[in-house]
Motif scaffolding. Structure first.
Motif, PDB file in Angstrom:
ATOM      1  N   GLU A 154       0.823  -1.212   0.000  1.00 53.71           N
ATOM      2  CA  GLU A 154       0.000   0.000   0.000  1.00 53.71           C
ATOM      3  C   GLU A 154       0.857   1.261   0.000  1.00 53.71           C
ATOM      4  N   GLU A 155       2.049   1.165   0.590  1.00 55.29           N
ATOM      5  CA  GLU A 155       2.954   2.318   0.606  1.00 55.29           C
ATOM      6  C   GLU A 155       3.624   2.530  -0.748  1.00 55.29           C
ATOM      7  N   VAL A 156       4.111   1.448  -1.357  1.00 59.13           N
ATOM      8  CA  VAL A 156       4.919   1.553  -2.577  1.00 59.13           C
ATOM      9  C   VAL A 156       4.057   1.609  -3.830  1.00 59.13           C
ATOM     10  N   ARG A 157       2.885   0.968  -3.793  1.00 59.84           N
ATOM     11  CA  ARG A 157       1.997   0.850  -4.957  1.00 59.84           C
ATOM     12  C   ARG A 157       2.743   0.239  -6.146  1.00 59.84           C
ATOM     13  N   SER A 183      -3.676  -9.695  -3.195  1.00 64.66           N
ATOM     14  CA  SER A 183      -4.269  -9.368  -4.489  1.00 64.66           C
ATOM     15  C   SER A 183      -5.134  -8.118  -4.365  1.00 64.66           C
ATOM     16  N   ALA A 184      -5.883  -8.040  -3.276  1.00 65.23           N
ATOM     17  CA  ALA A 184      -6.711  -6.846  -3.053  1.00 65.23           C
ATOM     18  C   ALA A 184      -5.846  -5.624  -2.810  1.00 65.23           C
ATOM     19  N   ALA A 185      -4.724  -5.792  -2.104  1.00 64.45           N
ATOM     20  CA  ALA A 185      -3.832  -4.663  -1.841  1.00 64.45           C
ATOM     21  C   ALA A 185      -3.205  -4.145  -3.129  1.00 64.45           C
ATOM     22  N   VAL A 186      -2.856  -5.044  -4.036  1.00 63.69           N
ATOM     23  CA  VAL A 186      -2.269  -4.645  -5.324  1.00 63.69           C
ATOM     24  C   VAL A 186      -3.305  -3.920  -6.174  1.00 63.69           C
ATOM     25  N   ILE A 191       0.031  -6.371 -10.821  1.00 68.13           N
ATOM     26  CA  ILE A 191      -0.231  -7.800 -10.855  1.00 68.13           C
ATOM     27  C   ILE A 191       0.505  -8.469  -9.687  1.00 68.13           C
ATOM     28  N   LEU A 192      -0.095  -9.545  -9.191  1.00 70.66           N
ATOM     29  CA  LEU A 192       0.494 -10.348  -8.126  1.00 70.66           C
ATOM     30  C   LEU A 192       0.938 -11.669  -8.742  1.00 70.66           C
ATOM     31  N   VAL A 193       2.243 -11.900  -8.781  1.00 65.84           N
ATOM     32  CA  VAL A 193       2.802 -13.092  -9.413  1.00 65.84           C
ATOM     33  C   VAL A 193       3.183 -14.102  -8.335  1.00 65.84           C
TER      34      VAL A 193
END
Length: 363
Positions: A154-157, A183-186, A191-193
């Motif tokens: 959430e900090e880095v996005r 996944s929700a945070a991204v 994308i979440l790999v």
């Protein structure tokens, strides 16, 4: 000015790679010690011979038949939602798949995130694509603190989050609950790999991230034929994701990047899936036995869902690594300071490793 005029950030850097040494027991790069059967070899040979008839022509650049075969295989682990060919992409090893993902979704002004210790190639993918690299940290047992991970995202996005499960080099599997939360945070900005290069070796009851694909459109799951499929020399990695993500990867892929020979070999291997995966249970059992034995000798060992074990702690791990090498046993000096990693081999290879380790450490 120095020569050649390489990019400044690459100057003086040694290329990635584990030592390639000709020793009797090689347990350093997590290969499957059991090769394909004669029947599988015959199928590969005849398939490659048939493909060779048209080597004067370019191969199918969309490798439609191979994508269908890989989709059928992945559906074994996907739960109630089948994987379709449009959800699959492949390349020359999961390394190229990862690089393509960073080319498509990373780049200047974008950020990739992972959590150390983790696969040492990840920051190199970021470097090579001019993607900013940010590494969080894991807990002392190498697990991922979900709240800390979510806070960093959430900090880095980031545009790309790389999470191997099992983690390399520790062998730690990802808590399934973290996939939905991260996944929700991204969100829709990245994308979440989930890198499942060693996914087939996970312990019973540990689900694959493939089960979550249907509910998280930003989720990407990567696999390889190098490990469980005993195809390290084949160089075939692949990804399952939303078709839109696969289409984005197609934009950055090189023309005809999978040769006709590679496609033919991979399809032949898929026809022998049950045989090639037939030794996975034996390797799991050997891994668990090795972990137990190491702990009985007083070593600290990370929990492992892969085909290797990370163990320590050593005041001078390089001396232990060198001592094992002098006994004809090659393992890997990797991970945090004080730790070593041993791949799981045949029972005879593991016996040689154990005997050498006891001698080197005077236990």
């Amino acid at each position: 000015m120095s020569w050649p005029p390489i990019r400044a950030e690459l100057a003086g850097i040694e290329p990635y790679g584990a030592p390639q040494l000709d020793v009797p027991v090689q347990l350093n790069v997590n290969e499957n010690p059991y090769g394909p059967s004669e029947a599988c070899l015959d199928d590969i040979a005849s398939s490659v011979r048939e493909a060779a008839r048209t080597l004067n022509r370019y191969p199918d650049r969309e490798f439609v038949e191979l994508r269908a075969g890989l989709a059928a295989y992945l559906t074994r682990d996907s739960g109630d939602a089948p994987i379709t060919p449009e959800m699959v992409w492949a390349a020359n090893g999961s390394n190229e798949v990862m690089l393509q993902l960073l080319q498509a979704f990373g780049g200047p002004g974008r950020t990739a995130v992972s959590f150390a210790p983790t696969y040492s190639m990840y920051p190199e993918y970021a470097r090579d694509t001019n993607t900013e690299w940010v590494a969080g940290t894991r807990e002392s047992d190498f697990s991922l603190d979900l709240e800390k991970a979510r806070a960093l995202i959430e900090e880095v996005r980031p545009s790309v989050v790389l999470l191997p499960s099992p983690n390399n080099p520790t062998g730690t599997a990802l808590d399934p609950a973290s996939i939905g939360a991260l996944s929700a945070a991204v969100g829709d900005t990245g994308i979440l790999v989930v890198d499942e290069a060693y996914g087939e070796f996970r312990r019973a009851g540990v689900p694959s991230a493939l089960e979550s694909l249907a509910t998280h459109r930003n989720l990407v799951v990567t696999r390889t034929m190098s490990k469980a499929f005993a195809g390290a020399g084949l160089r075939l990695g692949y990804v399952a994701a939303d078709p839109a993500i696969c289409d984005a990867i197609r934009v950055v892929r090189l023309p005809y990047h999978l040769s006709a020979v590679t496609q033919a070999t991979a399809l032949a291997a898929l026809r022998h899936t049950d045989e090639l995966l037939g030794n996975v249970d034996a390797l799991r059992a050997e891994r668990d036995a090795t972990v137990s034995w190491l702990r009985e000798q007083g070593f600290t060992v990370a929990e492992s869902d892969a085909n290797y074990a990370l163990f320590g702690m050593f005041p001078d791990r390089q001396a232990v690594w060198q001592g094992l090498l002098e006994h004809g046993v090659l393992i890997r000096e990797t991970g945090p300071d004080g730790w070593l990693r041993v791949s799981i081999g045949t029972p005879a290879e593991m016996d040689a490793f154990k005997k050498a380790l006891l001698e080197v450490t005077a236990r």
